[in-house]
Design a protein around this motif. Structure first.
Motif: not given
Length: 187
Positions: A35-36, A162
């Motif tokens: 998850i960015e 994300s």
């Protein structure tokens, strides 16, 4: 005069794409696997709200191509041609869809900016981008899901997480930029 304006828009777009790419090198993982947060959406959206949907999609395309060449191919994140096209040039191009609200946002910039309208247009573009990543996640990355987890659910959690993290980041930055945002958009 028109040629000068087009050139200015192209140069501005190239600079924005380079800035978005540079921001990609700042650590942007939330600590939760895959998850960015996309820091580059802020300059891309401001440029899109300033110059419109087509210019925003073009700048997103350039950012996607840069990311494909500089990060995707070198890190082994491209497993086949179709996934590379879907997750890089195409997914980054749709960030320009935030431009659907450009006329309204520019009109409001003359009076008082609408944070809600900016968030709605930004959310639309983020949902489109992460929908493409979701499809790639199911078709390509699903084999990397934990054994007991459905690939659809795995892709939804990673890409939805994300998108949500990036949307929260966008909201905070736009809130902090309120005093100067009108000038950035009007030019």
């Amino acid at each position: 005069m028109m040629v000068k304006n087009k050139l200015q828009v192209l140069i501005e777009g190239a600079i924005i794409s380079a800035l978005a790419m540079a921001l990609s090198y700042i650590p942007h993982s939330t600590g939760i696997s895959s998850i960015e947060i996309l820091y580059g959406i802020v300059p891309i959206y401001i440029y899109t709200w300033r110059r419109g949907l087509v210019a925003g999609m073009g700048s997103g395309l350039v950012w996607g191509l840069l990311d494909l060449i500089l990060r995707g191919l070198s890190s082994g994140s491209v497993l086949n041609v179709w996934q590379g096209i879907l997750e890089y040039p195409l997914a980054f191009s749709v960030l320009g869809l935030a431009g659907w609200a450009t006329p309204l946002i520019q009109k409001k910039a003359r009076q008082h900016l609408s944070w809600g309208l900016m968030m709605a247009s930004g959310a639309t573009a983020l949902i489109a981008k992460y929908f493409l990543h979701f499809i790639a996640g199911v078709l390509v990355w699903g084999s990397f899901a934990p054994k007991s987890m459905n690939p659809w659910l795995y892709s939804f959690i990673v890409n939805g997480g994300s998108a949500l993290a990036s949307l929260i980041f966008l909201g905070i930055v736009l809130f902090l930029l309120r005093p100067v945002l009108g000038r950035l958009i009007k030019g």
